[in-house]
Design an enzyme around this catalytic site. Structure first.
Site, PDB file in Angstrom:
ATOM      1  N   HIS A  48      -2.367  12.221 -16.785  1.00  0.00           N
ATOM      2  CA  HIS A  48      -2.166  12.545 -17.930  1.00  0.00           C
ATOM      3  C   HIS A  48      -0.542  14.140 -18.986  1.00  0.00           C
ATOM      4  O   HIS A  48      -0.739  14.644 -18.141  1.00  0.00           O
ATOM      5  CB  HIS A  48      -1.894  12.854 -19.478  1.00  0.00           C
ATOM      6  CG  HIS A  48      -1.438  12.149 -20.850  1.00  0.00           C
ATOM      7  ND1 HIS A  48      -1.404  13.066 -21.927  1.00  0.00           N
ATOM      8  CD2 HIS A  48      -2.011  11.004 -21.609  1.00  0.00           C
ATOM      9  CE1 HIS A  48      -0.454  12.684 -23.049  1.00  0.00           C
ATOM     10  NE2 HIS A  48      -1.249  11.144 -22.401  1.00  0.00           N
ATOM     11  N   ASP A  55     -10.883  15.093 -17.635  1.00  0.00           N
ATOM     12  CA  ASP A  55     -10.257  14.747 -18.747  1.00  0.00           C
ATOM     13  C   ASP A  55     -10.806  13.749 -19.232  1.00  0.00           C
ATOM     14  O   ASP A  55     -10.391  12.887 -18.319  1.00  0.00           O
ATOM     15  CB  ASP A  55      -8.724  14.786 -18.234  1.00  0.00           C
ATOM     16  CG  ASP A  55      -8.426  14.121 -19.412  1.00  0.00           C
ATOM     17  OD1 ASP A  55      -8.946  13.709 -20.330  1.00  0.00           O
ATOM     18  OD2 ASP A  55      -7.011  13.965 -19.433  1.00  0.00           O
ATOM     19  N   GLN A  58      -9.993   9.022 -21.618  1.00  0.00           N
ATOM     20  CA  GLN A  58     -10.267   7.705 -22.112  1.00  0.00           C
ATOM     21  C   GLN A  58     -11.739   7.544 -21.774  1.00  0.00           C
ATOM     22  O   GLN A  58     -12.204   6.110 -21.499  1.00  0.00           O
ATOM     23  CB  GLN A  58      -9.057   7.112 -20.721  1.00  0.00           C
ATOM     24  CG  GLN A  58      -7.675   7.398 -20.792  1.00  0.00           C
ATOM     25  CD  GLN A  58      -7.380   6.799 -22.337  1.00  0.00           C
ATOM     26  OE1 GLN A  58      -7.716   5.699 -22.700  1.00  0.00           O
ATOM     27  NE2 GLN A  58      -5.963   7.191 -22.809  1.00  0.00           N
ATOM     28  N   LYS A  87      -9.967   8.613 -29.677  1.00  0.00           N
ATOM     29  CA  LYS A  87     -10.198   7.120 -28.542  1.00  0.00           C
ATOM     30  C   LYS A  87     -11.393   7.134 -28.969  1.00  0.00           C
ATOM     31  O   LYS A  87     -11.662   6.357 -28.108  1.00  0.00           O
ATOM     32  CB  LYS A  87      -9.357   8.289 -27.664  1.00  0.00           C
ATOM     33  CG  LYS A  87      -7.746   8.380 -27.114  1.00  0.00           C
ATOM     34  CD  LYS A  87      -7.185   8.795 -25.690  1.00  0.00           C
ATOM     35  CE  LYS A  87      -5.811   9.440 -26.169  1.00  0.00           C
ATOM     36  NZ  LYS A  87      -5.042   8.885 -26.268  1.00  0.00           N
ATOM     37  N   CYS A 131       3.086   8.234 -21.298  1.00  0.00           N
ATOM     38  CA  CYS A 131       2.886  10.305 -20.748  1.00  0.00           C
ATOM     39  C   CYS A 131       2.235  10.274 -19.001  1.00  0.00           C
ATOM     40  O   CYS A 131       1.408  11.480 -19.033  1.00  0.00           O
ATOM     41  CB  CYS A 131       1.971  10.485 -21.663  1.00  0.00           C
ATOM     42  SG  CYS A 131       2.354  10.409 -23.207  1.00  0.00           S
TER      43      CYS A 131
END
Lengths: 415, 151
Positions: free
Chosen positions: A133, A210, A213, A236, A373
């Site tokens: 991202h 990261d 998600q 999220k 993104c």
């Protein structure tokens, strides 16, 4: 417990049942019921989360770590209890390893800033994946510009999985940081983070995962992954926007300089010298997002009613059902890595994603259309943009049918 | 799907111009050119004009984008061929005004066929799609090299 309502332990999972816990899911969009398939952008909030914030302002509101009065003490207790709930959720060993941030983006910026000439210096190498991202690209580019470090990119294979063979070949003694996405927001690929961490550590690098998600879709155990840092956003994960978490191994966080200066991150201040506070407060300058932390803890409590495995199974069946229907209807799916997550990027030949997005919206169906993104991913797969349907635990098979039916009508409109 | 509802914007004329864009493809010669880009969706168009005196004798475009941006470019080139530079600038103002006016305000009838694009008012995020070619035309006539919806 952050907010005392009707949470259960070991509640059996049913998407139809839990939809009742999310008030927004019963609203219409135009004349149609809302079909919300933009969960990779943000998720909706259950009543338990909404009530936790309401309850905080109605009964506790006060600043934390400050006053000696009753409300301030209660607010501090709730804020720190939220930190412990996050620690438990991530399976971190200490609350000192849990830093509250504004979100994934701030977590990554914090690290890139604090790594300047401490972890990363002139000529050092930063390794990212080709499916990052923008928030896991730009802070490192800025760090490279500040220090003279070099950014290198692990290629993405045609199916959307990471080119691990090349990754191994790219590791050198100069590799100081590896920052990779756990689950790609545009391809759905689940990266082999345990393997990357192991190889990275063997090369002497610090490894960041990261988890933006992944947190809502798979069990996270930072000690089992072995990563040095793990970042995610609350919103999220069915929590409010504006709150996120940076997990970092204590010995590493202790060595890093603070990110921002201000109140709460200090022990003593004079005009000559400031002594910084202990972990994790060293990295939490200013009045924090207290309601956000409380809302995040409530979201985790809500999620922990269920067995994470049953949520993952439900989302996987949505993914399989949608994938097979879309393929039958001649839709091209971008990102077909084995074991991928419930994110489907797709294109309809000859129809721009923005037209698809606008037309689906008229049927009450919310998807994302654009570059997500991740412009380098779009370039890699030679598309200007894609449509993206991303599923959450409250989505249902009839919603997949609604998406496929609407796409069929759009195709005939453009035929 | 409620087709009648959707066709408020995606009318036959827009779909037709999207499918068979008029004046599409780079000409052998031109006097003015500009490139228009919408970084948000990746739409990119190149516009080529031949101006003789103050008359636009030829105007063509190439590139890719969504149905709204492509139809708008196609319809714009059809409208502008044979118009003077002043007339083109006037039409630019009338058109951009039409697509950015409040939902309930009347649409200027002098827009002719272009009236169908005024439906984009209902989709604020799509207004830039409808105006991309127009900004590109304006900058071509001003002889600047690039136009962007973000400038």
């Amino acid at each position: 417990m952050m907010y005392n309502d009707t949470l259960q332990t070991a509640r059996s999972f049913s998407a139809e049942e839990i939809r009742k816990d999310f008030p927004i899911l019963s609203r219409p969009v135009g004349k149609n019921p809302l079909v919300y398939l933009d969960n990779a952008a943000t998720t909706h909030k259950p009543t338990h989360v909404i009530n936790s914030i309401r309850s905080f302002y109605e009964s506790t509101n006060s600043n934390v770590h400050r006053g000696v009065h009753t409300l301030s003490q209660l607010a501090t207790e709730q804020y720190e209890s939220a930190r412990n709930i996050v620690r438990n959720f991530l399976h971190a060993s200490s609350q000192q390893e849990i830093v509250f941030t504004r979100g994934t983006t701030e977590g990554l910026n914090l690290l890139a800033q604090s790594f300047t000439n401490t972890v990363v210096g002139n000529g050092d190498e930063i390794l990212l994946s080709g499916m990052e991202h923008h928030s896991n690209i730009v802070p490192w580019q800025m760090l490279a510009q500040r220090t003279g470090a070099i950014m290198k990119v692990i290629p993405v294979l045609d199916d959307g999985s990471l080119d691990m063979q090349t990754f191994y070949a790219m590791l050198t003694p100069k590799t100081k940081v590896i920052s990779v996405v756990h689950i790609s927001n545009s391809l759905g690929t689940v990266n082999p983070v345990n393997e990357i961490v192991k190889a990275g550590h063997n090369a002497g690098a610090v490894v960041i995962v990261d988890g933006a998600q992944s947190v809502a879709h798979t069990k996270i155990d930072v000690q089992e992954i072995g990563c040095d840092f793990f970042v995610f956003s609350g919103h999220k994960l069915y929590a409010p926007t504006g709150i996120g978490v940076l997990y970092g191994k204590r010995e590493l966080l202790e060595k890093l300089p603070p990110y921002q200066g201000g109140g709460d991150m200090i022990l003593t201040v004079s005009f000559e010298k400031t002594e910084y506070n202990e972990l994790p407060y060293k990295f939490e300058a200013g009045t924090p997002n207290i309601e956000g932390a409380i809302g995040l803890a409530a979201a985790i409590e809500y999620l922990q009613q269920f067995d994470m495995e049953s949520i993952a199974r439900h989302e996987e069946s949505l993914l399989r059902y949608a994938t097979s229907l879309l393929e039958q209807n001649g839709v091209r799916i971008i990102g077909i890595a084995p074991g991928k997550s419930s994110i489907i990027s797709f294109v309809l030949d000859g129809i721009h994603p923005h037209d698809v997005g606008s037309l689906l919206d008229r049927d009450g169906i919310a998807i994302r259309a654009g570059h997500h993104c991740t412009q380098p991913v779009m370039k890699r797969f030679s598309v200007p943009a894609t449509n993206r349907a991303s599923f959450a635990m409250y989505n249902t098979m009839p919603e997949v049918d609604a998406l496929v039916d609407s796409l069929g009508s759009i195709k005939s409109l453009f035929a | 799907m409620d087709i009648a509802d959707i066709r408020e914007l995606y009318q036959d004329v827009i779909l037709d111009h999207n499918k068979s864009p008029r004046n599409f493809g780079k000409p052998h010669t031109h006097t003015h050119t500009s490139c228009g880009h919408n970084p948000l969706c990746g739409d990119t168009f190149e516009l080529f004009c031949t101006v003789d005196g103050d008359v636009i004798t030829d105007i063509r475009f190439e590139g890719s984008g969504c149905a709204i941006s492509k139809a708008s470019a196609s319809m714009m080139t059809s409208e502008l061929k044979g118009k003077t530079i002043d007339e083109a600038r006037h039409l630019f103002a009338t058109f951009t005004n039409a697509v950015t006016s409040p939902l309930d305000s009347p649409v200027d009838e002098s827009l002719g066929n272009l009236v169908v694009l005024a439906g984009v008012r209902e989709y604020p995020v799509r207004v830039k799609c409808a105006t991309l070619a127009w900004h590109t035309m304006q900058s071509a006539l001003n002889q600047s090299q690039t136009a962007s919806t973000e400038s």
